[in-house]
Design a protein around this motif. Structure first.
Motif, PDB file in Angstrom:
ATOM      1  N   ALA A 492       8.463  -0.846   6.684  1.00  0.00           N
ATOM      2  CA  ALA A 492       7.372  -1.633   6.291  1.00  0.00           C
ATOM      3  C   ALA A 492       6.559  -0.477   5.435  1.00  0.00           C
ATOM      4  O   ALA A 492       6.019  -1.007   4.272  1.00  0.00           O
ATOM      5  CB  ALA A 492       6.725  -2.408   7.491  1.00  0.00           C
ATOM      6  N   ASN A 493       6.136   0.618   6.290  1.00  0.00           N
ATOM      7  CA  ASN A 493       5.109   1.581   5.361  1.00  0.00           C
ATOM      8  C   ASN A 493       5.838   2.055   4.130  1.00  0.00           C
ATOM      9  O   ASN A 493       5.331   2.281   3.023  1.00  0.00           O
ATOM     10  CB  ASN A 493       5.125   2.788   6.407  1.00  0.00           C
ATOM     11  N   ALA A 494       7.268   2.310   4.335  1.00  0.00           N
ATOM     12  CA  ALA A 494       8.025   2.767   3.172  1.00  0.00           C
ATOM     13  C   ALA A 494       7.967   1.826   1.817  1.00  0.00           C
ATOM     14  O   ALA A 494       7.650   2.425   0.759  1.00  0.00           O
ATOM     15  CB  ALA A 494       9.588   3.228   3.448  1.00  0.00           C
ATOM     16  N   GLU A 522      13.410   7.351   3.962  1.00  0.00           N
ATOM     17  CA  GLU A 522      12.777   8.152   2.765  1.00  0.00           C
ATOM     18  C   GLU A 522      12.503   6.892   1.759  1.00  0.00           C
ATOM     19  O   GLU A 522      13.115   5.924   1.628  1.00  0.00           O
ATOM     20  CB  GLU A 522      13.895   9.030   2.094  1.00  0.00           C
ATOM     21  N   ASP A 523      11.173   7.153   1.067  1.00  0.00           N
ATOM     22  CA  ASP A 523      10.761   6.334   0.258  1.00  0.00           C
ATOM     23  C   ASP A 523      10.127   6.994  -1.000  1.00  0.00           C
ATOM     24  O   ASP A 523      10.002   8.343  -1.220  1.00  0.00           O
ATOM     25  CB  ASP A 523       9.483   5.577   0.677  1.00  0.00           C
ATOM     26  N   ASN A 524       9.683   6.528  -2.348  1.00  0.00           N
ATOM     27  CA  ASN A 524       9.244   7.031  -3.478  1.00  0.00           C
ATOM     28  C   ASN A 524       7.746   6.764  -3.656  1.00  0.00           C
ATOM     29  O   ASN A 524       7.429   6.276  -4.737  1.00  0.00           O
ATOM     30  CB  ASN A 524      10.087   6.375  -4.670  1.00  0.00           C
ATOM     31  N   GLU A 541      -5.672   5.919  12.688  1.00  0.00           N
ATOM     32  CA  GLU A 541      -5.785   6.800  11.521  1.00  0.00           C
ATOM     33  C   GLU A 541      -5.110   6.175  10.338  1.00  0.00           C
ATOM     34  O   GLU A 541      -3.911   5.910  10.317  1.00  0.00           O
ATOM     35  CB  GLU A 541      -5.037   8.048  12.065  1.00  0.00           C
ATOM     36  N   ARG A 542      -6.056   6.130   9.140  1.00  0.00           N
ATOM     37  CA  ARG A 542      -5.445   5.668   8.041  1.00  0.00           C
ATOM     38  C   ARG A 542      -6.017   6.394   7.039  1.00  0.00           C
ATOM     39  O   ARG A 542      -7.220   7.034   7.079  1.00  0.00           O
ATOM     40  CB  ARG A 542      -5.978   4.093   7.976  1.00  0.00           C
ATOM     41  N   LEU A 543      -5.141   6.667   5.973  1.00  0.00           N
ATOM     42  CA  LEU A 543      -5.710   7.343   4.664  1.00  0.00           C
ATOM     43  C   LEU A 543      -6.157   6.710   3.655  1.00  0.00           C
ATOM     44  O   LEU A 543      -6.725   7.320   2.804  1.00  0.00           O
ATOM     45  CB  LEU A 543      -4.593   8.603   4.399  1.00  0.00           C
ATOM     46  N   ASN A 544      -5.553   5.496   3.560  1.00  0.00           N
ATOM     47  CA  ASN A 544      -5.939   4.728   2.198  1.00  0.00           C
ATOM     48  C   ASN A 544      -6.907   3.609   2.456  1.00  0.00           C
ATOM     49  O   ASN A 544      -6.908   2.972   3.649  1.00  0.00           O
ATOM     50  CB  ASN A 544      -4.615   4.261   1.512  1.00  0.00           C
ATOM     51  N   PRO A 545      -7.768   3.365   1.381  1.00  0.00           N
ATOM     52  CA  PRO A 545      -8.708   2.037   1.577  1.00  0.00           C
ATOM     53  C   PRO A 545      -7.971   0.768   1.768  1.00  0.00           C
ATOM     54  O   PRO A 545      -6.619   0.586   1.224  1.00  0.00           O
ATOM     55  CB  PRO A 545      -9.411   2.131   0.154  1.00  0.00           C
ATOM     56  N   GLY A 555       0.638   1.327  13.370  1.00  0.00           N
ATOM     57  CA  GLY A 555       1.937   1.385  13.080  1.00  0.00           C
ATOM     58  C   GLY A 555       2.764   2.550  13.556  1.00  0.00           C
ATOM     59  O   GLY A 555       3.821   2.744  14.235  1.00  0.00           O
ATOM     60  N   LEU A 556       2.354   3.751  12.990  1.00  0.00           N
ATOM     61  CA  LEU A 556       2.828   4.996  13.333  1.00  0.00           C
ATOM     62  C   LEU A 556       2.619   5.480  14.727  1.00  0.00           C
ATOM     63  O   LEU A 556       3.517   6.008  15.285  1.00  0.00           O
ATOM     64  CB  LEU A 556       2.430   6.194  12.278  1.00  0.00           C
ATOM     65  N   ALA A 557       1.509   4.952  15.435  1.00  0.00           N
ATOM     66  CA  ALA A 557       1.303   5.355  16.522  1.00  0.00           C
ATOM     67  C   ALA A 557       2.355   4.773  17.671  1.00  0.00           C
ATOM     68  O   ALA A 557       2.841   5.285  18.631  1.00  0.00           O
ATOM     69  CB  ALA A 557      -0.133   4.792  17.062  1.00  0.00           C
TER      70      ALA A 557
HETATM   71  P1  ADP Z   1      -1.084   1.308   8.748  1.00  0.00           P
HETATM   72  O1  ADP Z   1       0.335   1.440   8.107  1.00  0.00           O
HETATM   73  O2  ADP Z   1      -1.340  -0.065   9.426  1.00  0.00           O
HETATM   74  O3  ADP Z   1      -2.210   1.636   7.744  1.00  0.00           O
HETATM   75  P2  ADP Z   1       0.282   3.279  10.111  1.00  0.00           P
HETATM   76  O4  ADP Z   1       0.018   3.971  11.443  1.00  0.00           O
HETATM   77  O5  ADP Z   1       1.443   2.607   9.830  1.00  0.00           O
HETATM   78  O6  ADP Z   1      -0.992   2.289   9.747  1.00  0.00           O
HETATM   79  O7  ADP Z   1       0.089   4.493   9.214  1.00  0.00           O
HETATM   80  C1  ADP Z   1      -1.163   5.205   9.202  1.00  0.00           C
HETATM   81  C2  ADP Z   1      -1.334   5.871   7.834  1.00  0.00           C
HETATM   82  O8  ADP Z   1      -0.466   6.838   7.342  1.00  0.00           O
HETATM   83  C3  ADP Z   1      -1.398   4.881   6.770  1.00  0.00           C
HETATM   84  O9  ADP Z   1      -2.732   4.417   6.593  1.00  0.00           O
HETATM   85  C4  ADP Z   1      -1.171   5.597   5.538  1.00  0.00           C
HETATM   86  O10 ADP Z   1      -2.228   6.066   4.947  1.00  0.00           O
HETATM   87  C5  ADP Z   1      -0.243   6.702   6.075  1.00  0.00           C
HETATM   88  N1  ADP Z   1       1.359   6.310   5.732  1.00  0.00           N
HETATM   89  C6  ADP Z   1       1.908   5.908   6.624  1.00  0.00           C
HETATM   90  N2  ADP Z   1       3.304   5.532   6.206  1.00  0.00           N
HETATM   91  C7  ADP Z   1       3.220   6.102   4.709  1.00  0.00           C
HETATM   92  C8  ADP Z   1       4.192   6.151   3.652  1.00  0.00           C
HETATM   93  N3  ADP Z   1       5.426   5.915   3.859  1.00  0.00           N
HETATM   94  N4  ADP Z   1       3.709   6.724   2.391  1.00  0.00           N
HETATM   95  C9  ADP Z   1       2.711   7.000   2.324  1.00  0.00           C
HETATM   96  N5  ADP Z   1       1.589   7.164   3.358  1.00  0.00           N
HETATM   97  C10 ADP Z   1       1.890   6.649   4.646  1.00  0.00           C
END
Ligand code: ADP
Length: 603
Positions: A492-494, A522-524, A541-545, A555-557
């Motif tokens: 889903a993240n990819a 792996e994703d692009n 922890e999230r990196l994007n708005p 998800g990643l946790a």
């Molecule tokens: P969510 O997807 O709900 O934001 P996740 O725990 O899955 O939370 O991911 C945490 C953060 O890691 C995401 O908010 C994003 O910033 C970064 N991230 C996760 N997967 C990817 C990916 N495949 N490519 C880029 N950034 C990612």
């Protein structure tokens, strides 16, 4: 020396010390004794030689007086005045010495003034003993009788005594007596008593041609002694180096010589030296034995201490040195060591107990907290659903009666409730993965992959994503639904973190590493800066708005927690803007036996 054990070093050290000390002591003692012995011997030598010279001089005087008394007899004078057969018998009788003095006499002769032998008694002429003219000339002028030089006769020595008959102005004739040098073993013994057993006495002519040791003729001393006044040192063949003193005997052409062989002088010092060496050797042996015993008693506790210390280093606190009731430093060290080890062992035990208790406590708290979070999340859903449902109903049933703003408010309530519901659902699945008991089993990775793909089918369709799964996918050890959810989250993240204008391309592949399977997703997409690689696996922890990339940050946790509970590891390789490669690593089925236990204990 450095590598030697203390047990050897101590005896070697003490042995070396004993050798050096006794060696130095013995040499010093020997030198002092030798010096003293030489001083004493030479002093004695001088005295003895002087005494001998006096004794010989005294006996020479007796001989001279005796012959003078013979020469004065009227029978001789008469005979010499008018020689004749009848008077010769009387004269011969006068020549015979008194019986007690006759023992050493070889013969007596009466000579005429013109040095012809007139009458003779004894064996002297037969043995070739005749007076020479020099002796008679000396007798002619001397006040008393004169003695002459020694002469060798076979194995014996003889010497003449000559006296004048008449006055120096009117010489009528001469009496010449030949005497054997009193040479016998007994005589020699008497001399030796005077000079000491180790010394040798010699008598000879001052001109050095005839010498005797009082029993036999001997070779002359190897140096000229005529003018020697003090001590001389020389080598006598067959005797070796000797100290010697010579004295002339007044009124005679004789010399007396006393020799001390250096060997004999130093004999007492040598004896002391050899005794000292013997004592040194005994002391050395005793010292070695004592040092060996001491070093053994010293090192035995050290060896025990070393073993005990090594055991402690290996984590075994039960190996004690044990007290053998020694009161010295080593005994105290052993006792202190044992006390220390016991204390450290107890402290260690207490620490372990405390850690165990704390861990149990923490686990309990954690479980309580998780249970609390679960029930809250769970209980929140019902009112939330009511809020969402009634807001939806408000919009549907009373939408026309609300104005524009009212409808917007209701729509935001619905949207908010949806987001919150998603959040709660995510939290609940995280909590479930954390708490539920996972039974690990061999899994067909393809089937699990399929299930994960189905879970993200909507996303794939929405983004027209391209997904490639590289076969083969080896079997792994894991928990099926957990692994499916882990993979679904990664997929889903990819798909999600790809810019909207780009078509998501996802590739899944597996590789084998030391009995483990590493599965890559792996994703692009937009990629992740390396400094965030660790952070993103933590909850929220999230990196994007959220407007660009919606999500809850759970998800990643879930991915990490799920993989860890299956005994595996997770990671990511990515750069900002360069796509991401997430990986999870699980045990391969072939190597399941030893991994399974580990996984269970990890879960
Ligand atoms: P969510 O997807 O709900 O934001 P996740 O725990 O899955 O939370 O991911 C945490 C953060 O890691 C995401 O908010 C994003 O910033 C970064 N991230 C996760 N997967 C990817 C990916 N495949 N490519 C880029 N950034 C990612």
């Amino acid at each position: 020396m450095r590598g030697l054990s203390i047990k050897l070093k101590l005896p070697l050290l003490i042995g070396g010390l004993v050798v050096v000390v006794t060696g130095v002591y013995a040499v010093a003692a020997y030198r002092a004794m030798a010096r003293a012995a030489v001083t004493v011997a030479t002093g004695r030598l001088t005295t003895v030689t002087d005494q001998l010279a006096q004794v010989l001089h005294a006996s020479r005087n007796q001989l001279v007086a005796h012959l003078d008394s013979i020469a004065r007899q009227p029978a001789l004078v008469t005979y010499l005045a008018r020689p004749g057969a009848s008077r010769s018998r009387v004269a011969l009788a006068a020549l015979v010495p008194p019986p007690d003095r006759s023992s050493g006499v070889a013969g007596v002769a009466l000579w005429s003034a013109d040095r012809r032998r007139l009458l003779s008694q004894g064996e002297a002429p037969r043995r070739g003993l005749t007076a020479d003219s020099a002796l008679l000339r000396a007798a002619a002028t001397a006040d008393t009788a004169v003695v002459g030089a020694f002469r060798t006769v076979g194995d014996s020595l003889a010497y003449p005594v000559a006296a004048r008959v008449g006055t120096p102005g009117r010489i009528q004739g001469y009496v010449v007596e030949w005497r054997w040098l009193a040479g016998s073993a007994r005589a020699r013994e008497q001399w030796n008593q005077l000079v000491g057993a180790s010394a040798h006495v010699y008598i000879g002519n001052a001109d050095g041609d005839v010498w005797t040791d009082l029993t036999h003729p001997v070779a002359a001393p190897p140096v000229d002694l005529t003018h020697a006044t003090g001590l001389v040192r020389y080598d006598r063949p067959g005797v070796g180096p000797s100290y010697a003193a010579a004295r002339p005997i007044d009124g005679s052409p004789w010399l007396v010589l006393v020799e001390y062989p250096v060997q004999a002088v130093l004999a007492p010092a040598r004896l002391v030296l050899s005794r000292l060496m013997l004592i040194g050797a005994i002391v050395l042996l005793l010292g070695l034995a004592a040092a060996w015993a001491v070093s053994r008693t010293l090192t035995r506790p050290l060896v025990r201490l070393t073993h005990a210390a090594e055991a402690v280093a290996a984590g075994d606190y039960t190996q004690l040195v044990g007290s053998d009731s020694r009161g010295d430093e080593l005994g105290r060290l052993a006792t202190a060591f044992d006390v220390m080890v016991t204390r450290v062992g107890e402290a260690q035990q207490r620490l372990e107990d405390r850690v165990r208790a704390r861990t149990a406590e923490l686990q309990e708290r954690n479980e309580e907290l998780e249970a609390f979070a679960y029930s809250i999340s769970h209980d929140l859903r019902a009112p939330l659903r009511a809020m969402g449902g009634f807001s939806q109903a408000l919009l549907e049933d009373y939408g026309e009666r609300l104005d524009q703003t009212g409808r917007q408010y209701a729509e935001r309530v619905v949207a908010g409730a949806t987001v919150m519901d998603q959040l709660i659902r995510d939290l609940l699945s995280y909590s479930r993965i954390t708490r539920s008991e996972l039974r690990l089993a061999p899994l067909d990775l393809r089937r699990v992959m399929q299930s994960a793909t189905e879970q993200v089918a909507d996303d794939v369709a929405a983004r027209h994503a391209r997904m490639v799964v590289n076969e083969p996918l080896p079997a792994v050890v894991g928990h099926e639904t957990t692994l499916a959810q882990v993979l679904a989250n990664l997929l889903a993240n990819a798909i999600k973190f790809v810019p909207p204008e780009r078509t998501p391309e996802v590739r899944v592949r597996a590789e084998l590493r030391d009995g483990r399977v590493r599965l890559w997703v792996e994703d692009n997409g937009i990629g992740i800066a390396p400094e965030h690689h660790e952070r993103i696996f933590r909850v929220f922890e999230r990196l994007n708005p959220a407007e660009d990339y919606p999500g809850t940050g759970i998800g990643l946790a879930i991915v990490r927690k799920g993989v860890e509970r299956m005994g595996g590891r997770v990671g990511v390789e990515s750069q900002r803007g360069g796509g991401s490669k997430f990986w999870i690593e699980l045990s391969q089925v072939e190597a399941v036996d030893d991994r399974e236990r580990h996984s269970h204990s990890a879960g």
